[in-house]
Scaffold this motif. Sequence first.
Motif, short mmCIF file in Angstrom:
data_model
loop_
_atom_site.label_atom_id
_atom_site.label_comp_id
_atom_site.label_asym_id
_atom_site.label_seq_id
_atom_site.Cartn_x
_atom_site.Cartn_y
_atom_site.Cartn_z
N HIS A 1 0.69 -1.08 -0.16
CA HIS A 1 0.02 0.01 0.01
C HIS A 1 0.91 1.28 0.16
O HIS A 1 0.51 2.33 -0.77
CB HIS A 1 -0.99 0.02 1.20
N ASP A 2 1.79 1.07 1.05
CA ASP A 2 2.76 2.47 0.86
C ASP A 2 3.47 2.99 -0.43
O ASP A 2 3.36 3.94 -1.04
CB ASP A 2 3.89 2.33 2.19
N VAL B 1 2.17 1.05 -13.47
CA VAL B 1 3.26 -0.01 -13.28
C VAL B 1 4.76 0.60 -13.30
O VAL B 1 5.47 0.52 -12.39
CB VAL B 1 3.29 -0.97 -14.32
N ASP B 2 4.91 1.62 -14.41
CA ASP B 2 6.45 2.26 -14.20
C ASP B 2 6.51 3.19 -13.12
O ASP B 2 7.58 3.09 -12.50
CB ASP B 2 6.23 3.24 -15.52
N PHE B 3 5.42 3.93 -12.56
CA PHE B 3 5.74 4.85 -11.44
C PHE B 3 6.03 3.78 -10.12
O PHE B 3 6.77 4.25 -9.30
CB PHE B 3 4.41 5.60 -11.19
N THR B 4 5.21 2.84 -10.15
CA THR B 4 5.49 1.53 -8.81
C THR B 4 7.02 1.22 -9.14
O THR B 4 7.76 1.29 -8.15
CB THR B 4 4.57 0.41 -9.09
N PHE C 1 1.44 6.66 -6.97
CA PHE C 1 0.21 7.44 -7.23
C PHE C 1 0.42 8.92 -7.25
O PHE C 1 0.17 9.81 -7.94
CB PHE C 1 -0.89 7.16 -6.38
N GLN C 2 1.37 9.23 -6.02
CA GLN C 2 1.73 10.69 -5.79
C GLN C 2 2.83 11.10 -6.99
O GLN C 2 2.66 12.37 -7.55
CB GLN C 2 2.40 10.75 -4.49
N LEU C 3 3.66 10.14 -7.42
CA LEU C 3 4.55 10.63 -8.43
C LEU C 3 3.79 10.59 -9.60
O LEU C 3 4.12 11.45 -10.63
CB LEU C 3 5.61 9.39 -8.47
N LEU C 4 2.96 9.64 -9.99
CA LEU C 4 1.94 9.77 -11.11
C LEU C 4 1.18 11.15 -11.20
O LEU C 4 1.46 12.03 -12.23
CB LEU C 4 0.87 8.71 -11.25
N GLN C 5 0.88 11.66 -10.12
CA GLN C 5 0.27 13.07 -10.06
C GLN C 5 1.02 14.13 -10.48
O GLN C 5 0.85 15.16 -11.07
CB GLN C 5 -0.50 13.22 -8.77
#
Length: 74
Positions: A18-19, A40-43, A25-29
Amino acid sequence: MLPEEVESGRHKVIPADHDIGMKAFQLLQHYYDKPDISFVDFTSFVIMQEEKITNVFSGDRHFEQVNLGFHLLK
Protein backbone atom coordinates in the motif's frame (compact mmCIF):
# COMPACT_ATOMS: atom_id res chain seq x y z
CA MET A 1 7.79 -21.87 -3.48
CA LEU A 2 10.18 -19.18 -4.69
CA PRO A 3 12.53 -19.69 -7.63
CA GLU A 4 16.06 -20.82 -6.80
CA GLU A 5 17.48 -17.40 -7.80
CA VAL A 6 15.41 -15.72 -5.09
CA GLU A 7 16.11 -18.31 -2.43
CA SER A 8 19.85 -18.11 -3.10
CA GLY A 9 19.84 -14.34 -2.60
CA ARG A 10 20.72 -13.46 -6.18
CA HIS A 11 17.37 -11.69 -6.61
CA LYS A 12 15.11 -9.83 -4.24
CA VAL A 13 11.31 -9.87 -4.36
CA ILE A 14 9.80 -6.56 -3.27
CA PRO A 15 6.03 -6.60 -2.91
CA ALA A 16 4.24 -3.48 -4.10
CA ASP A 17 2.43 -2.80 -0.84
CA HIS A 18 0.00 0.00 0.00
CA ASP A 19 2.77 2.46 0.90
CA ILE A 20 4.57 1.92 -2.39
CA GLY A 21 1.28 2.21 -4.26
CA MET A 22 0.51 5.54 -2.60
CA LYS A 23 3.97 6.90 -3.40
CA ALA A 24 3.56 5.73 -7.01
CA PHE A 25 0.19 7.49 -7.22
CA GLN A 26 1.71 10.72 -5.86
CA LEU A 27 4.51 10.47 -8.42
CA LEU A 28 1.96 9.86 -11.18
CA GLN A 29 0.13 13.02 -10.13
CA HIS A 30 3.42 14.96 -10.16
CA TYR A 31 4.01 13.86 -13.77
CA TYR A 32 0.47 14.61 -14.94
CA ASP A 33 1.95 16.01 -18.16
CA LYS A 34 3.17 12.51 -19.12
CA PRO A 35 -0.07 10.50 -19.36
CA ASP A 36 1.56 7.73 -21.42
CA ILE A 37 3.67 6.57 -18.42
CA SER A 38 1.86 3.71 -16.70
CA PHE A 39 1.14 3.23 -13.02
CA VAL A 40 3.32 0.10 -13.20
CA ASP A 41 6.23 2.26 -14.37
CA PHE A 42 5.66 4.70 -11.50
CA THR A 43 5.59 1.78 -9.07
CA SER A 44 8.92 0.62 -10.50
CA PHE A 45 10.35 4.13 -10.13
CA VAL A 46 9.40 4.22 -6.44
CA ILE A 47 10.86 0.80 -5.70
CA MET A 48 14.02 1.59 -7.62
CA GLN A 49 14.50 4.87 -5.76
CA GLU A 50 14.00 3.18 -2.39
CA GLU A 51 16.46 0.41 -3.34
CA LYS A 52 18.92 2.94 -4.82
CA ILE A 53 18.79 1.27 -8.22
CA THR A 54 19.81 3.57 -11.06
CA ASN A 55 20.72 1.28 -13.96
CA VAL A 56 17.83 0.01 -16.06
CA PHE A 57 18.06 -2.76 -18.64
CA SER A 58 15.04 -1.80 -20.69
CA GLY A 59 13.99 -0.26 -23.95
CA ASP A 60 11.40 1.81 -22.05
CA ARG A 61 12.35 5.49 -22.45
CA HIS A 62 10.01 6.47 -19.61
CA PHE A 63 12.83 5.79 -17.17
CA GLU A 64 14.77 8.66 -18.75
CA GLN A 65 11.78 10.95 -19.28
CA VAL A 66 11.12 11.38 -15.56
CA ASN A 67 14.65 12.65 -14.81
CA LEU A 68 14.93 10.70 -11.56
CA GLY A 69 18.52 9.63 -12.19
CA PHE A 70 17.87 6.38 -14.02
CA HIS A 71 20.30 5.30 -16.74
CA LEU A 72 19.26 2.99 -19.55
CA LEU A 73 21.83 0.31 -20.26
CA LYS A 74 22.41 -0.18 -23.95
